[in-house]
Motif scaffolding. Structure first.
Motif, PDB file in Angstrom:
ATOM      1  N   THR A  92       0.818  -1.217   0.000  1.00 19.96           N
ATOM      2  CA  THR A  92       0.000   0.000   0.000  1.00 19.96           C
ATOM      3  C   THR A  92       0.857   1.275   0.000  1.00 19.96           C
ATOM      4  OG1 THR A  92      -0.191   0.008   2.414  1.00 19.96           O
ATOM      5  CG2 THR A  92      -1.929  -1.136   1.177  1.00 19.96           C
ATOM      6  N   ASP A  93       2.144   1.152   0.349  1.00 28.02           N
ATOM      7  CA  ASP A  93       3.071   2.294   0.353  1.00 28.02           C
ATOM      8  C   ASP A  93       3.955   2.338  -0.893  1.00 28.02           C
ATOM      9  OD1 ASP A  93       2.244   3.297   2.860  1.00 28.02           O
ATOM     10  OD2 ASP A  93       3.504   1.812   3.882  1.00 28.02           O
ATOM     11  N   ALA A  94       3.774   1.386  -1.800  1.00 26.71           N
ATOM     12  CA  ALA A  94       4.664   1.274  -2.963  1.00 26.71           C
ATOM     13  C   ALA A  94       4.635   2.513  -3.854  1.00 26.71           C
ATOM     14  CB  ALA A  94       4.323   0.025  -3.767  1.00 26.71           C
ATOM     15  N   ASP A  95       3.485   3.125  -4.056  1.00 24.01           N
ATOM     16  CA  ASP A  95       3.418   4.317  -4.905  1.00 24.01           C
ATOM     17  C   ASP A  95       4.274   5.445  -4.338  1.00 24.01           C
ATOM     18  OD1 ASP A  95       1.692   3.079  -6.699  1.00 24.01           O
ATOM     19  OD2 ASP A  95      -0.111   4.024  -5.878  1.00 24.01           O
ATOM     20  N   THR A  96       4.228   5.636  -3.027  1.00 25.92           N
ATOM     21  CA  THR A  96       5.012   6.695  -2.389  1.00 25.92           C
ATOM     22  C   THR A  96       6.506   6.416  -2.517  1.00 25.92           C
ATOM     23  OG1 THR A  96       3.223   7.104  -0.825  1.00 25.92           O
ATOM     24  CG2 THR A  96       5.405   7.927  -0.217  1.00 25.92           C
ATOM     25  N   VAL A  97       6.913   5.179  -2.259  1.00 25.18           N
ATOM     26  CA  VAL A  97       8.331   4.809  -2.371  1.00 25.18           C
ATOM     27  C   VAL A  97       8.791   4.935  -3.825  1.00 25.18           C
ATOM     28  CG1 VAL A  97       9.991   2.921  -2.116  1.00 25.18           C
ATOM     29  CG2 VAL A  97       8.285   3.345  -0.323  1.00 25.18           C
ATOM     30  N   ARG A  98       7.999   4.445  -4.751  1.00 22.52           N
ATOM     31  CA  ARG A  98       8.340   4.522  -6.177  1.00 22.52           C
ATOM     32  C   ARG A  98       8.552   5.974  -6.611  1.00 22.52           C
ATOM     33  NH1 ARG A  98       3.918   2.768  -7.876  1.00 22.52           N
ATOM     34  NH2 ARG A  98       4.418   0.545  -7.670  1.00 22.52           N
ATOM     35  N   ASP A  99       7.641   6.850  -6.233  1.00 21.00           N
ATOM     36  CA  ASP A  99       7.754   8.268  -6.606  1.00 21.00           C
ATOM     37  C   ASP A  99       8.996   8.907  -6.009  1.00 21.00           C
ATOM     38  OD1 ASP A  99       5.402   8.057  -8.063  1.00 21.00           O
ATOM     39  OD2 ASP A  99       4.163   9.023  -6.519  1.00 21.00           O
ATOM     40  N   ALA A 100       9.295   8.596  -4.749  1.00 20.66           N
ATOM     41  CA  ALA A 100      10.490   9.158  -4.103  1.00 20.66           C
ATOM     42  C   ALA A 100      11.759   8.667  -4.786  1.00 20.66           C
ATOM     43  CB  ALA A 100      10.501   8.793  -2.620  1.00 20.66           C
ATOM     44  N   LEU A 101      11.806   7.391  -5.157  1.00 18.84           N
ATOM     45  CA  LEU A 101      12.994   6.845  -5.825  1.00 18.84           C
ATOM     46  C   LEU A 101      13.167   7.450  -7.215  1.00 18.84           C
ATOM     47  CD1 LEU A 101      12.854   3.101  -4.733  1.00 18.84           C
ATOM     48  CD2 LEU A 101      14.374   4.903  -3.876  1.00 18.84           C
ATOM     49  N   GLY A 113       5.770  -4.197  -3.509  1.00 22.17           N
ATOM     50  CA  GLY A 113       6.412  -3.408  -2.462  1.00 22.17           C
ATOM     51  C   GLY A 113       7.910  -3.598  -2.351  1.00 22.17           C
ATOM     52  N   ALA A 114       8.513  -4.336  -3.298  1.00 22.59           N
ATOM     53  CA  ALA A 114       9.963  -4.594  -3.247  1.00 22.59           C
ATOM     54  C   ALA A 114      10.680  -3.757  -4.307  1.00 22.59           C
ATOM     55  CB  ALA A 114      10.254  -6.071  -3.454  1.00 22.59           C
ATOM     56  N   PHE A 115      11.791  -3.148  -3.892  1.00 27.78           N
ATOM     57  CA  PHE A 115      12.586  -2.297  -4.772  1.00 27.78           C
ATOM     58  C   PHE A 115      14.060  -2.624  -4.601  1.00 27.78           C
ATOM     59  CE2 PHE A 115       8.708  -0.102  -3.749  1.00 27.78           C
ATOM     60  CZ  PHE A 115       8.309   0.423  -4.971  1.00 27.78           C
ATOM     61  N   MET A 116      14.843  -2.335  -5.637  1.00 31.85           N
ATOM     62  CA  MET A 116      16.293  -2.492  -5.586  1.00 31.85           C
ATOM     63  C   MET A 116      16.906  -1.205  -6.136  1.00 31.85           C
ATOM     64  SD  MET A 116      18.776  -5.263  -7.407  1.00 31.85           S
ATOM     65  CE  MET A 116      18.925  -4.344  -8.926  1.00 31.85           C
ATOM     66  N   VAL A 117      17.912  -0.692  -5.456  1.00 31.92           N
ATOM     67  CA  VAL A 117      18.587   0.524  -5.895  1.00 31.92           C
ATOM     68  C   VAL A 117      20.072   0.226  -6.063  1.00 31.92           C
ATOM     69  CG1 VAL A 117      19.128   2.923  -5.312  1.00 31.92           C
ATOM     70  CG2 VAL A 117      16.904   1.956  -4.667  1.00 31.92           C
ATOM     71  N   TYR A 118      20.615   0.608  -7.221  1.00 32.85           N
ATOM     72  CA  TYR A 118      22.047   0.473  -7.494  1.00 32.85           C
ATOM     73  C   TYR A 118      22.616   1.876  -7.642  1.00 32.85           C
ATOM     74  CZ  TYR A 118      26.404  -0.230 -10.006  1.00 32.85           C
ATOM     75  OH  TYR A 118      27.726  -0.186 -10.381  1.00 32.85           O
TER      76      TYR A 118
END
Length: 95
Positions: free
Chosen positions: A14-23, A49-54
């Motif tokens: 449910t928080d994925a949209d917020t995290v996606r936009d911030a990233l 809800g899972a993300f990876m950042v390089y």
């Protein structure tokens, strides 16, 4: 010697949209940092809800400077971190 960080983030779907936009915003802003060589954010396929950042910087000092920027404070510390259920980070240097 280049310095890299690979982070895996897990938030509630449910928080994925917020995290996606911030990233996405972070990707744009990090690319303007003098020591930044790459900043790629990915959403993990088939894991809501899972993300990876390089991230890649000229050196560790460049990475440390990145963590002191206003956009890191606002987008990562202030927005992403509070929403995470899990976070792992691996640091590496070029051989």
């Amino acid at each position: 010697m280049a310095f890299a960080a690979v982070a895996q983030y897990q938030c509630d779907p449910t928080d994925a949209d917020t995290v996606r936009d911030a990233l996405r915003k972070m990707r744009e802003l990090a690319s303007s940092e003098p020591a930044n060589l790459a900043y790629e954010a990915h959403e993990v396929v088939d894991r809501p809800g899972a993300f990876m950042v390089y991230e890649r910087y000229r050196d560790r000092a460049g990475f440390e400077a990145h963590k002191e920027t206003e956009h890191f404070a606002e987008l990562i510390r202030g927005t992403v971190f509070p929403l995470l259920k899990e976070r792992t980070v691996v640091f590496a240097e070029t051989l």
